[in-house]
Design a protein around this motif. Sequence first.
Motif, PDB file in Angstrom:
ATOM      1  N   GLU A 304       0.822  -1.199   0.000  1.00  0.00           N
ATOM      2  CA  GLU A 304       0.000   0.000   0.000  1.00  0.00           C
ATOM      3  C   GLU A 304       0.859   1.254   0.000  1.00  0.00           C
ATOM      4  OE1 GLU A 304      -2.303  -0.495   3.518  1.00  0.00           O
ATOM      5  OE2 GLU A 304      -0.568  -0.507   4.855  1.00  0.00           O
ATOM      6  N   LYS A 305       2.132   1.094   0.389  1.00  0.00           N
ATOM      7  CA  LYS A 305       3.128   2.154   0.305  1.00  0.00           C
ATOM      8  C   LYS A 305       4.336   1.627  -0.442  1.00  0.00           C
ATOM      9  CE  LYS A 305       1.889   4.335   4.714  1.00  0.00           C
ATOM     10  NZ  LYS A 305       2.430   4.767   6.043  1.00  0.00           N
ATOM     11  N   GLY A 306       5.029   2.527  -1.135  1.00  0.00           N
ATOM     12  CA  GLY A 306       6.195   2.120  -1.909  1.00  0.00           C
ATOM     13  C   GLY A 306       7.489   2.101  -1.123  1.00  0.00           C
ATOM     14  N   ARG A 307       7.459   2.656   0.107  1.00  0.00           N
ATOM     15  CA  ARG A 307       8.660   2.705   0.918  1.00  0.00           C
ATOM     16  C   ARG A 307       8.279   2.556   2.381  1.00  0.00           C
ATOM     17  NH1 ARG A 307      12.318   4.067  -2.613  1.00  0.00           N
ATOM     18  NH2 ARG A 307      13.982   4.074  -1.096  1.00  0.00           N
ATOM     19  N   VAL A 308       9.211   2.087   3.184  1.00  0.00           N
ATOM     20  CA  VAL A 308       8.985   1.965   4.610  1.00  0.00           C
ATOM     21  C   VAL A 308      10.178   2.561   5.343  1.00  0.00           C
ATOM     22  CG1 VAL A 308       9.984  -0.366   4.744  1.00  0.00           C
ATOM     23  CG2 VAL A 308       8.369   0.392   6.497  1.00  0.00           C
ATOM     24  N   ALA A 309       9.903   3.308   6.390  1.00  0.00           N
ATOM     25  CA  ALA A 309      10.969   3.922   7.178  1.00  0.00           C
ATOM     26  C   ALA A 309      11.691   2.854   7.991  1.00  0.00           C
ATOM     27  CB  ALA A 309      10.392   4.992   8.105  1.00  0.00           C
ATOM     28  N   LEU A 310      12.972   3.095   8.239  1.00  0.00           N
ATOM     29  CA  LEU A 310      13.815   2.160   8.966  1.00  0.00           C
ATOM     30  C   LEU A 310      14.355   2.812  10.229  1.00  0.00           C
ATOM     31  CD1 LEU A 310      15.889   0.802   5.942  1.00  0.00           C
ATOM     32  CD2 LEU A 310      13.843  -0.228   6.970  1.00  0.00           C
ATOM     33  N   ARG A 311      14.372   2.054  11.322  1.00  0.00           N
ATOM     34  CA  ARG A 311      14.902   2.533  12.588  1.00  0.00           C
ATOM     35  C   ARG A 311      15.748   1.441  13.234  1.00  0.00           C
ATOM     36  NH1 ARG A 311       9.213   4.795  15.152  1.00  0.00           N
ATOM     37  NH2 ARG A 311       8.846   6.465  13.623  1.00  0.00           N
ATOM     38  N   SER A 312      16.586   1.852  14.144  1.00  0.00           N
ATOM     39  CA  SER A 312      17.303   0.883  14.974  1.00  0.00           C
ATOM     40  C   SER A 312      16.537   0.739  16.287  1.00  0.00           C
ATOM     41  CB  SER A 312      18.731   1.352  15.251  1.00  0.00           C
ATOM     42  OG  SER A 312      18.717   2.489  16.092  1.00  0.00           O
ATOM     43  N   LYS A 313      16.944  -0.232  17.102  1.00  0.00           N
ATOM     44  CA  LYS A 313      16.264  -0.439  18.373  1.00  0.00           C
ATOM     45  C   LYS A 313      16.683   0.580  19.435  1.00  0.00           C
ATOM     46  CE  LYS A 313      14.856  -5.244  18.103  1.00  0.00           C
ATOM     47  NZ  LYS A 313      14.888  -6.598  18.731  1.00  0.00           N
ATOM     48  N   GLY A 314      17.785   1.247  19.196  1.00  0.00           N
ATOM     49  CA  GLY A 314      18.257   2.260  20.133  1.00  0.00           C
ATOM     50  C   GLY A 314      19.010   3.329  19.383  1.00  0.00           C
ATOM     51  N   ALA A 315      19.672   4.177  20.127  1.00  0.00           N
ATOM     52  CA  ALA A 315      20.496   5.209  19.491  1.00  0.00           C
ATOM     53  C   ALA A 315      21.654   4.557  18.742  1.00  0.00           C
ATOM     54  CB  ALA A 315      21.029   6.170  20.544  1.00  0.00           C
ATOM     55  N   ILE A 316      22.088   5.178  17.670  1.00  0.00           N
ATOM     56  CA  ILE A 316      23.234   4.698  16.895  1.00  0.00           C
ATOM     57  C   ILE A 316      24.373   5.683  17.094  1.00  0.00           C
ATOM     58  CG2 ILE A 316      24.134   4.149  14.612  1.00  0.00           C
ATOM     59  CD1 ILE A 316      21.336   3.440  13.731  1.00  0.00           C
ATOM     60  N   SER A 317      25.472   5.185  17.601  1.00  0.00           N
ATOM     61  CA  SER A 317      26.639   6.034  17.806  1.00  0.00           C
ATOM     62  C   SER A 317      27.846   5.388  17.163  1.00  0.00           C
ATOM     63  CB  SER A 317      26.899   6.260  19.302  1.00  0.00           C
ATOM     64  OG  SER A 317      27.128   5.026  19.960  1.00  0.00           O
ATOM     65  N   LEU A 318      28.853   6.185  16.952  1.00  0.00           N
ATOM     66  CA  LEU A 318      30.062   5.729  16.276  1.00  0.00           C
ATOM     67  C   LEU A 318      31.271   6.284  17.004  1.00  0.00           C
ATOM     68  CD1 LEU A 318      31.107   4.281  13.659  1.00  0.00           C
ATOM     69  CD2 LEU A 318      31.155   6.526  12.599  1.00  0.00           C
ATOM     70  N   LEU A 319      32.276   5.447  17.168  1.00  0.00           N
ATOM     71  CA  LEU A 319      33.537   5.922  17.723  1.00  0.00           C
ATOM     72  C   LEU A 319      34.376   6.500  16.608  1.00  0.00           C
ATOM     73  CD1 LEU A 319      34.615   3.237  20.326  1.00  0.00           C
ATOM     74  CD2 LEU A 319      33.697   5.500  20.725  1.00  0.00           C
ATOM     75  N   MET A 320      34.827   7.724  16.799  1.00  0.00           N
ATOM     76  CA  MET A 320      35.572   8.432  15.770  1.00  0.00           C
ATOM     77  C   MET A 320      36.962   8.786  16.269  1.00  0.00           C
ATOM     78  SD  MET A 320      32.609  10.977  14.364  1.00  0.00           S
ATOM     79  CE  MET A 320      31.108  10.330  13.634  1.00  0.00           C
ATOM     80  N   PRO A 321      37.976   8.583  15.457  1.00  0.00           N
ATOM     81  CA  PRO A 321      39.330   8.964  15.868  1.00  0.00           C
ATOM     82  C   PRO A 321      39.427  10.463  16.112  1.00  0.00           C
ATOM     83  CG  PRO A 321      39.389   7.538  13.945  1.00  0.00           C
ATOM     84  CD  PRO A 321      37.961   7.944  14.133  1.00  0.00           C
ATOM     85  N   ARG A 322      40.102  10.817  17.159  1.00  0.00           N
ATOM     86  CA  ARG A 322      40.260  12.235  17.490  1.00  0.00           C
ATOM     87  C   ARG A 322      41.196  12.909  16.493  1.00  0.00           C
ATOM     88  NH1 ARG A 322      38.279  12.741  22.751  1.00  0.00           N
ATOM     89  NH2 ARG A 322      38.236  10.768  23.926  1.00  0.00           N
ATOM     90  N   GLY A 323      40.811  14.114  16.036  1.00  0.00           N
ATOM     91  CA  GLY A 323      41.684  14.932  15.209  1.00  0.00           C
ATOM     92  C   GLY A 323      42.028  14.338  13.871  1.00  0.00           C
ATOM     93  N   SER A 324      41.049  13.715  13.199  1.00  0.00           N
ATOM     94  CA  SER A 324      41.322  13.070  11.923  1.00  0.00           C
ATOM     95  C   SER A 324      40.494  13.694  10.809  1.00  0.00           C
ATOM     96  CB  SER A 324      41.056  11.579  12.048  1.00  0.00           C
ATOM     97  OG  SER A 324      39.778  11.357  12.588  1.00  0.00           O
ATOM     98  N   SER A 325      40.742  13.291   9.539  1.00  0.00           N
ATOM     99  CA  SER A 325      40.186  14.066   8.435  1.00  0.00           C
ATOM    100  C   SER A 325      39.656  13.265   7.254  1.00  0.00           C
ATOM    101  CB  SER A 325      41.260  15.022   7.908  1.00  0.00           C
ATOM    102  OG  SER A 325      42.368  14.284   7.444  1.00  0.00           O
ATOM    103  N   GLU A 326      39.494  11.987   7.336  1.00  0.00           N
ATOM    104  CA  GLU A 326      39.012  11.214   6.189  1.00  0.00           C
ATOM    105  C   GLU A 326      37.596  10.729   6.417  1.00  0.00           C
ATOM    106  OE1 GLU A 326      40.622   7.735   3.262  1.00  0.00           O
ATOM    107  OE2 GLU A 326      40.937   7.545   5.405  1.00  0.00           O
ATOM    108  N   ARG A 327      36.789  10.771   5.357  1.00  0.00           N
ATOM    109  CA  ARG A 327      35.402  10.361   5.458  1.00  0.00           C
ATOM    110  C   ARG A 327      35.263   8.846   5.519  1.00  0.00           C
ATOM    111  NH1 ARG A 327      32.579  13.169   0.480  1.00  0.00           N
ATOM    112  NH2 ARG A 327      30.952  11.706   1.110  1.00  0.00           N
TER     113      ARG A 327
END
Length: 399
Positions: A304-327
């Motif tokens: 009945e809809k062409g798309r469905v929204a997606l969620r995780s069960k909780g917050a999504i976080s990521l550990l990121m290196p300090r002081g870095s510059s690459e995507r």
Amino acid sequence: MSIRMPGATLRRSLGRLLLVLAMASLAAAGHAQSFQSPAPFAILLDSESGAVLYEKAADELMVPASMAKLATVLVAFQDMAAGRLTPDSEIGISENAWRKGGAPSGGSTMFAIVNSRLKLSDILQGIIVQSGNDASIALAEAIAGDEATFGRVMTERVRALGLTKSVFRNATGMPDPQQRVTARELALLADHIIKTYPELYKIFGQRDFTWNKIRQQNRNPLLTMDIGADGLKTGNIDESGYGLVGSAVQNGQRLIVVVNGLKTARDRASEARKLLEWGFRAFERRQLFAAGENVGEASVYGGEKGRVALRSKGAISLLMPRGSSERLTARIVYRGPLLVPVEEGAQVARLVVTRGDIKTLDVPLYAAEAVRTGSLQSRALDALLEAATGWVRKALSRS
């Protein structure tokens, strides 16, 4: 956006997430992997996010030695949770367990007496704290009848957790040409034990255990280093070198480390500590999505809809290196378009974030709402669209 037929993987770039990552100025390939370990096999995992902070030959098969006892203990923990065993269940020490794993064997042992009967609570301390081969064999015989059958049980249980490469043939980690694991799967097994059995996990942090009037220290060197360590297991035989699965918590953050193949026990302790301290120091946590926030969408066929929204069960976080510059690169990955009916809360996709060839985040995503079968007209339109995109794909594949 690339669209594939049902049964193929559909990958969609997440514009917002890529923007977040770009603004964060990551350089994980240059900064995070600037740490180099002499361990032939190694991995450092953030427990909360599942992010891999460091890896080296993490998916190559290796000899586990006594680190295999994590799977031995897993079976016991699962049977206790299912009510098949209790802490007071009696485990007999057979002559086989005594000769192969007790005092006559010359290996690690809890010094259980032949033909005695021990409570499971004592057996578990003998395995976890003292790395007792006698206790491990006795447990295997009590659960499966013999150690070879128990090895198959161990393998089946880890397969059910999604660990596809590791193979166990005995309860002790003694040499066997077919018994192999990977560093990544040992880390995931440790993470599962920590999260699923928090009360039983406390045994791994126990500093010593006395049995048969013989007091033995826990073989995990991290426990005495004042770095927040509370587990897990060491291993060493000639075929494996020195290895360790460890975990520590600092400021509410839990890291899990695996190293193997080192030349000495001192090297094992040093490298595990260095990896943990570096992980706590070199990264910072960034929240990407709040709990209940839509992460993206998936295409739906015949609904009945062409798309469905997606969620995780909780917050999504990521550990990121300090002081870095690459995507980093982020994708929603699923087999689609999804076929109706789509149930609310069903796992239908994953959010995958990669750093070069390294998968740093892999989070399951769930349908935020139900999608029922659509009208005849909407299903006909979906069929035409799917046919058209199929023709395009075939033309592109031939060009």
